[in-house]
Design a protein around this motif. Structure first.
Motif, PDB file in Angstrom:
ATOM      1  N   ASN A 534     -82.988  22.843  60.049  1.00 12.93           N
ATOM      2  CA  ASN A 534     -81.814  23.453  60.668  1.00 12.93           C
ATOM      3  C   ASN A 534     -80.710  22.426  60.900  1.00 12.93           C
ATOM      4  OD1 ASN A 534     -82.883  26.277  61.199  1.00 12.93           O
ATOM      5  ND2 ASN A 534     -84.445  25.017  62.193  1.00 12.93           N
ATOM      6  N   ALA A 535     -80.651  21.423  60.000  1.00  8.70           N
ATOM      7  CA  ALA A 535     -79.713  20.320  60.180  1.00  8.70           C
ATOM      8  C   ALA A 535     -78.264  20.791  60.164  1.00  8.70           C
ATOM      9  CB  ALA A 535     -79.942  19.266  59.094  1.00  8.70           C
ATOM     10  N   VAL A 536     -77.932  21.762  59.304  1.00 10.00           N
ATOM     11  CA  VAL A 536     -76.542  22.213  59.213  1.00 10.00           C
ATOM     12  C   VAL A 536     -76.109  22.885  60.512  1.00 10.00           C
ATOM     13  CG1 VAL A 536     -74.968  23.789  58.041  1.00 10.00           C
ATOM     14  CG2 VAL A 536     -76.588  22.429  56.712  1.00 10.00           C
ATOM     15  N   ALA A 537     -76.961  23.761  61.033  1.00 13.91           N
ATOM     16  CA  ALA A 537     -76.633  24.430  62.293  1.00 13.91           C
ATOM     17  C   ALA A 537     -76.504  23.414  63.416  1.00 13.91           C
ATOM     18  CB  ALA A 537     -77.707  25.463  62.633  1.00 13.91           C
ATOM     19  N   ALA A 538     -77.383  22.412  63.428  1.00 16.31           N
ATOM     20  CA  ALA A 538     -77.325  21.383  64.468  1.00 16.31           C
ATOM     21  C   ALA A 538     -76.056  20.547  64.331  1.00 16.31           C
ATOM     22  CB  ALA A 538     -78.561  20.495  64.382  1.00 16.31           C
ATOM     23  N   ALA A 539     -75.701  20.200  63.104  1.00 18.85           N
ATOM     24  CA  ALA A 539     -74.493  19.402  62.887  1.00 18.85           C
ATOM     25  C   ALA A 539     -73.249  20.184  63.310  1.00 18.85           C
ATOM     26  CB  ALA A 539     -74.395  19.008  61.414  1.00 18.85           C
ATOM     27  N   ASP A 540     -73.202  21.446  62.967  1.00 23.49           N
ATOM     28  CA  ASP A 540     -72.074  22.293  63.351  1.00 23.49           C
ATOM     29  C   ASP A 540     -71.931  22.329  64.872  1.00 23.49           C
ATOM     30  OD1 ASP A 540     -69.950  24.011  63.061  1.00 23.49           O
ATOM     31  OD2 ASP A 540     -71.160  25.767  62.581  1.00 23.49           O
ATOM     32  N   ALA A 541     -73.063  22.524  65.566  1.00 21.28           N
ATOM     33  CA  ALA A 541     -73.034  22.577  67.029  1.00 21.28           C
ATOM     34  C   ALA A 541     -72.671  21.220  67.622  1.00 21.28           C
ATOM     35  CB  ALA A 541     -74.394  23.038  67.556  1.00 21.28           C
ATOM     36  N   LEU A 542     -73.222  20.153  67.053  1.00 20.38           N
ATOM     37  CA  LEU A 542     -72.963  18.813  67.585  1.00 20.38           C
ATOM     38  C   LEU A 542     -71.482  18.466  67.484  1.00 20.38           C
ATOM     39  CD1 LEU A 542     -74.333  16.329  68.812  1.00 20.38           C
ATOM     40  CD2 LEU A 542     -74.614  15.430  66.483  1.00 20.38           C
ATOM     41  N   TRP A 543     -70.842  18.847  66.385  1.00 23.51           N
ATOM     42  CA  TRP A 543     -69.401  18.612  66.263  1.00 23.51           C
ATOM     43  C   TRP A 543     -68.649  19.357  67.367  1.00 23.51           C
ATOM     44  CZ3 TRP A 543     -65.328  16.082  64.889  1.00 23.51           C
ATOM     45  CH2 TRP A 543     -64.082  16.709  64.904  1.00 23.51           C
ATOM     46  N   ALA A 544     -69.013  20.612  67.615  1.00 23.95           N
ATOM     47  CA  ALA A 544     -68.312  21.395  68.633  1.00 23.95           C
ATOM     48  C   ALA A 544     -68.530  20.830  70.024  1.00 23.95           C
ATOM     49  CB  ALA A 544     -68.789  22.851  68.591  1.00 23.95           C
ATOM     50  N   VAL A 545     -69.712  20.255  70.260  1.00 24.18           N
ATOM     51  CA  VAL A 545     -70.039  19.749  71.599  1.00 24.18           C
ATOM     52  C   VAL A 545     -69.492  18.342  71.807  1.00 24.18           C
ATOM     53  CG1 VAL A 545     -71.935  19.072  73.135  1.00 24.18           C
ATOM     54  CG2 VAL A 545     -72.085  21.196  71.809  1.00 24.18           C
ATOM     55  N   GLU A 546     -69.640  17.479  70.783  1.00 25.98           N
ATOM     56  CA  GLU A 546     -69.361  16.057  70.971  1.00 25.98           C
ATOM     57  C   GLU A 546     -68.208  15.538  70.111  1.00 25.98           C
ATOM     58  OE1 GLU A 546     -72.251  12.215  71.621  1.00 25.98           O
ATOM     59  OE2 GLU A 546     -72.437  13.345  69.752  1.00 25.98           O
ATOM     60  N   GLY A 547     -67.973  16.177  68.954  1.00 21.68           N
ATOM     61  CA  GLY A 547     -66.890  15.731  68.089  1.00 21.68           C
ATOM     62  C   GLY A 547     -67.161  14.437  67.358  1.00 21.68           C
ATOM     63  N   ASP A 548     -68.422  14.117  67.098  1.00 25.05           N
ATOM     64  CA  ASP A 548     -68.788  12.867  66.436  1.00 25.05           C
ATOM     65  C   ASP A 548     -68.855  13.103  64.922  1.00 25.05           C
ATOM     66  OD1 ASP A 548     -69.843  10.538  65.476  1.00 25.05           O
ATOM     67  OD2 ASP A 548     -71.442  10.389  66.959  1.00 25.05           O
ATOM     68  N   VAL A 549     -67.738  12.831  64.224  1.00 20.57           N
ATOM     69  CA  VAL A 549     -67.688  13.074  62.784  1.00 20.57           C
ATOM     70  C   VAL A 549     -68.688  12.197  62.044  1.00 20.57           C
ATOM     71  CG1 VAL A 549     -66.211  12.984  60.742  1.00 20.57           C
ATOM     72  CG2 VAL A 549     -65.277  13.749  62.916  1.00 20.57           C
ATOM     73  N   GLU A 550     -68.824  10.942  62.457  1.00 23.24           N
ATOM     74  CA  GLU A 550     -69.720  10.021  61.752  1.00 23.24           C
ATOM     75  C   GLU A 550     -71.168  10.493  61.797  1.00 23.24           C
ATOM     76  OE1 GLU A 550     -69.202   6.113  63.235  1.00 23.24           O
ATOM     77  OE2 GLU A 550     -67.109   5.942  62.579  1.00 23.24           O
ATOM     78  N   ALA A 551     -71.533  11.209  62.852  1.00 28.20           N
ATOM     79  CA  ALA A 551     -72.917  11.671  62.967  1.00 28.20           C
ATOM     80  C   ALA A 551     -73.175  12.904  62.118  1.00 28.20           C
ATOM     81  CB  ALA A 551     -73.253  11.966  64.435  1.00 28.20           C
ATOM     82  N   VAL A 552     -72.187  13.793  62.024  1.00 28.66           N
ATOM     83  CA  VAL A 552     -72.457  15.088  61.394  1.00 28.66           C
ATOM     84  C   VAL A 552     -72.031  15.155  59.933  1.00 28.66           C
ATOM     85  CG1 VAL A 552     -72.233  16.217  63.628  1.00 28.66           C
ATOM     86  CG2 VAL A 552     -70.264  16.169  62.095  1.00 28.66           C
ATOM     87  N   LEU A 553     -71.011  14.387  59.527  1.00 28.70           N
ATOM     88  CA  LEU A 553     -70.486  14.550  58.179  1.00 28.70           C
ATOM     89  C   LEU A 553     -71.507  14.199  57.091  1.00 28.70           C
ATOM     90  CD1 LEU A 553     -68.043  15.549  56.726  1.00 28.70           C
ATOM     91  CD2 LEU A 553     -67.082  13.242  56.773  1.00 28.70           C
ATOM     92  N   PRO A 554     -72.308  13.125  57.238  1.00 28.01           N
ATOM     93  CA  PRO A 554     -73.313  12.857  56.199  1.00 28.01           C
ATOM     94  C   PRO A 554     -74.297  14.023  56.018  1.00 28.01           C
ATOM     95  CG  PRO A 554     -73.015  10.929  57.586  1.00 28.01           C
ATOM     96  CD  PRO A 554     -72.266  12.040  58.249  1.00 28.01           C
ATOM     97  N   VAL A 555     -74.650  14.660  57.106  1.00 25.10           N
ATOM     98  CA  VAL A 555     -75.567  15.800  57.023  1.00 25.10           C
ATOM     99  C   VAL A 555     -74.924  16.932  56.236  1.00 25.10           C
ATOM    100  CG1 VAL A 555     -76.782  17.556  58.370  1.00 25.10           C
ATOM    101  CG2 VAL A 555     -76.710  15.191  59.184  1.00 25.10           C
ATOM    102  N   LEU A 556     -73.672  17.215  56.534  1.00 19.91           N
ATOM    103  CA  LEU A 556     -72.995  18.328  55.870  1.00 19.91           C
ATOM    104  C   LEU A 556     -72.724  18.013  54.407  1.00 19.91           C
ATOM    105  CD1 LEU A 556     -70.518  19.332  58.717  1.00 19.91           C
ATOM    106  CD2 LEU A 556     -72.686  20.401  58.108  1.00 19.91           C
ATOM    107  N   LEU A 557     -72.402  16.750  54.095  1.00 21.38           N
ATOM    108  CA  LEU A 557     -72.200  16.367  52.699  1.00 21.38           C
ATOM    109  C   LEU A 557     -73.482  16.545  51.903  1.00 21.38           C
ATOM    110  CD1 LEU A 557     -69.982  13.167  53.108  1.00 21.38           C
ATOM    111  CD2 LEU A 557     -69.300  15.369  52.147  1.00 21.38           C
ATOM    112  N   GLY A 558     -74.600  16.192  52.516  1.00 18.47           N
ATOM    113  CA  GLY A 558     -75.880  16.387  51.842  1.00 18.47           C
ATOM    114  C   GLY A 558     -76.175  17.852  51.584  1.00 18.47           C
ATOM    115  N   ALA A 559     -75.797  18.702  52.525  1.00 23.99           N
ATOM    116  CA  ALA A 559     -76.050  20.131  52.374  1.00 23.99           C
ATOM    117  C   ALA A 559     -75.131  20.774  51.347  1.00 23.99           C
ATOM    118  CB  ALA A 559     -75.887  20.830  53.721  1.00 23.99           C
ATOM    119  N   LEU A 560     -74.004  20.132  51.034  1.00 22.88           N
ATOM    120  CA  LEU A 560     -73.078  20.662  50.036  1.00 22.88           C
ATOM    121  C   LEU A 560     -73.495  20.324  48.613  1.00 22.88           C
ATOM    122  CD1 LEU A 560     -69.648  19.844  51.741  1.00 22.88           C
ATOM    123  CD2 LEU A 560     -70.583  22.119  51.318  1.00 22.88           C
TER     124      LEU A 560
END
Length: 694
Positions: A534-560
């Motif tokens: 559930n990495a994509v859902a977690a990354a999406d939520a983490l961005w909304a909560v914390e706004g840490d692009v460096e933490a979430v963008l690699p996950v989303l790039l991998g999912a793309l």
């Protein structure tokens, strides 16, 4: 009747549920002396051998035996067999109706209906079987000539339509129908004969001009009101230019005259087998004949919404309860398919909520339930019912009280106290949370109760997801971060083997994202989920909560990445779009996805391209094609066009055409979804908003 049936290799054939070895039993059941067994057998034929209009090899093999049964004198319920034969032989789109399609329903929170990649390209599977079935029924159509004069009135009622569709000699059929109209003693059969004339005129066009003239003659004052109504309905569908100028007053007058002449009848004796056919029979209106007459006319009038609204107002003003009940059900088809100014008919439907007739009240509530904000003119009447107490069962039942559901769906704050009582009850119906979401900020007093009920959801029940998801939806809509501990309880405590655990985790993450920065206590947990399924859902939520692009963008790039499944790529594209310009490293992957062969993936990627890069050039061609190919993308496309403002102007012609169209964008023959009206109204609102930039 069944000579040779055991010589057929049924086991080598198939129907909707696998082997057709049980077809002989179904066929024999159609000849049973017991009504329930006959009904169960007919239900089985529709459910398996002719499932949703499909034609299998077993369907073809059954046709000769069905003809034998239909022609067997004295066998009860042969009318249903004639209708089955007509349905098997009909083309997939018979006389403008989607053959074999049924009602479709969405979940309370709606869905995208993404299954049809292209509304214009239909699956050709079964076309050969359908052609052979049509040929087989045509070959046996001589029987229908005989059945028009059968001793059984139900057979005589079913025969005209089948005769017109499959017999190859229209002049002979026309003469027979006209002769039978003079001699037929049963009103219901006479109406079927009139319907046959109308079908003949539609199918054979100019060569069936005598059929039109016969219909015109039946509209004269010397005929019975019911017959005149039937003829007007058929004329509306095949020769609208021959209708009287004062159509609506004429129809309303005939309706009232007919209602005064017929006496209220007791409920007919019906079989009570647990079948779809039995259920449909139990739902029939008190005046089936009147419902049939008016349904035909309403459908034929189509986009003439002003005439249909006037007709509904006339029906709803009748002293006859059955007339008003029929009007309510007729309104459902109008509201679902066509756009219009419906305040007056909706208010009149609301008036029916005060009736002493339970059938009428139930019909009115059923229609108001799917109208959402369009039900507002009836809100006062709904509020009276809600204040009076539950319609049936009350809190603790499987579903929410229907008047309360309708009131909440139209956004009326008077639903809040009753919903609070439901949330305090011993058990919360699963649809309660979804209904709360339609109240907007007015539902804020319910937040603490929703949080408490979420805390009570068991961690390891087979129904954990179904109990939790609606509550999570409501709490997310209300943006209530005080519920973070209860959300984390489910995230940490749900066993890995829990049924629908992934769906639950996605719902939990989505709710935390909706809470935004107020959910910072969940950040460690969300970071742990970045390496799981559930990495994509977690990354999406983490961005909304914390706004840490460096933490979430690699996950989303991998999912793309192309090797990921399509669902994950789309979810990642949506999440990247929400990040915006800070997700620029994802642009190459988004451009690749925008060229995907799958329309939803292209559309999602195009939206994200705009949100990240702000360049309309690669986006607008995708939107134009998606708009044409799949109507369910239009809401997504328009929402992005709202964000684009003036940059979307080159495709604003689509929005103007949509606003000018009288038909709802999701309207389709043979089925509907519970949220179709809502989604269409939201689409219209978004179109207007986007065009404000012109």
């Amino acid at each position: 009747m069944f000579r040779g049936i055991d010589e057929v290799d049924w086991a080598s054939m198939e129907h909707a549920y696998g082997s057709a070895a049980d077809v002989p039993e179904l066929l024999r059941g159609l000849a049973s002396p017991l009504p329930q067994e006959r009904e169960t057998a007919l239900d089985g034929m529709y459910g398996a051998v002719h499932h949703q209009g499909d034609v299998y090899d077993s369907t073809l093999a059954a046709i000769p035996f069905l003809f034998t049964l239909a022609g067997h004198p004295g066998l009860p319920d042969r009318g249903g067999i004639v209708e089955l034969l007509a349905s098997i032989g009909a083309p997939e789109d018979a006389d403008g109706l989607a053959h074999g399609a049924g009602d479709t329903t969405d979940g309370e929170d709606g869905e995208n209906h993404e299954g049809d990649e292209d509304d214009e390209d239909r699956d050709g599977l079964g076309d050969d079987n359908r052609a052979m079935a049509r040929a087989a029924v045509r070959a046996g159509a001589g029987l229908f000539l005989e059945l028009v004069t059968d001793a059984d009135p139900e057979v005589r009622r079913a025969a005209p339509s089948a005769l017109v569709r499959f017999h190859g000699e229209p002049p002979r059929v026309l003469a027979l129908l006209s002769d039978r109209l003079r001699d037929e003693p049963e009103d219901g059969v006479r109406l079927a004969l009139v319907e046959g004339l109308g079908l003949l005129a539609r199918l054979y066009g100019g060569s069936a001009a005598p059929a039109v003239e016969r219909l015109v003659s039946l509209c004269g004052p010397e005929h019975d009101p019911g017959l005149r109504l039937a003829a007007l309905g058929q004329l509306a569908s095949c020769a609208a230019d021959r209708l009287p100028a004062d159509l609506v007053p004429t129809v309303v007058g005939l309706l009232h005259t007919r209602s005064q002449r017929i006496r209220p009848a007791g409920e007919p004796v019906r079989t009570s087998s647990d079948t779809l056919i039995g259920s449909l029979r139990g739902m029939r209106p008190a005046d089936e004949e009147g419902a049939r007459l008016l349904r035909t006319l309403h459908q034929a009038l189509g986009a003439r919404t002003e005439d249909r609204i006037a007709l509904l107002k006339g029906q709803l003003s009748s002293r006859n309860t059955a007339d008003r009940c029929n009007a309510v059900w007729m309104s459902a088809g109008l509201f679902r398919e066509w756009r219009g100014a419906y305040e007056e008919p909706v208010a009149l439907i609301g008036e029916q909520l005060g009736s002493d007739e339970e059938r009428l009240r139930s019909a009115a509530v059923s229609v108001l339930e799917f109208l959402f904000t369009l039900a507002t003119p009836a809100a006062d009447r709904l509020a009276v019912l809600v204040e009076a107490g539950p319609e049936s069962g009350g809190p603790g039942t499987a579903t929410l009280d229907r008047p309360l559901k309708a009131l909440a769906r139209c956004g009326d704050a008077r639903a809040v106290p009753a919903l609070a009582e439901v949330l305090r009850g011993p058990a919360v119906p699963n649809d309660t949370g979804y209904v709360v979401g339609h109240l907007g900020p007015a539902a804020a007093p319910l937040a603490s109760l929703l949080r408490r009920r979420l805390a009570e959801v068991p961690l390891d029940s087979p129904d954990t997801y179904h109990h939790a998801a609606p509550l999570l939806s409501a709490l997310g809509t209300l943006r209530y971060p005080a519920a973070v501990p209860e959300v984390l309880r489910l995230l940490h405590g749900a066993p890995r083997e829990l049924r629908l655990r992934d769906a639950l985790v996605k719902a939990l993450a989505r709710t935390l994202g909706a809470f935004g920065p107020g959910a910072r206590a969940a950040v460690p947990t969300l970071r742990e989920l970045l390496t799981g399924e559930n990495a994509v859902a977690a990354a999406d939520a983490l961005w909304a909560v914390e706004g840490d692009v460096e933490a979430v963008l690699p996950v989303l790039l991998g999912a793309l990445a192309p090797e990921r499944d399509a669902g994950r790529r789309r979810a990642a594209a949506e999440a990247v779009g929400r990040i915006g310009a800070a997700a620029a490293p994802a642009l190459p992957a988004l451009r690749h996805l925008a060229g995907s062969p799958e329309v939803w993936e292209r559309t999602t990627a195009a939206c994200a391209l705009w949100d990240v890069a702000g360049d309309p050039d690669p986006v607008l061609p995708v939107f134009r094609e998606a708009w044409r190919r799949n109507v369910y993308t239009r809401g997504t496309v328009t929402a992005c066009l709202v964000r684009m403002g003036g940059a979307g102007a080159p495709v604003h012609d689509l929005l103007r055409a949509e606003l000018a169209s009288p038909r709802r964008h999701r309207a389709r023959s043979g089925g509907h979804g519970s949220h179709d009206v809502l989604e269409d109204e939201l689409l219209l609102r978004s179109c207007r908003t986007a065009l404000e930039t012109d």
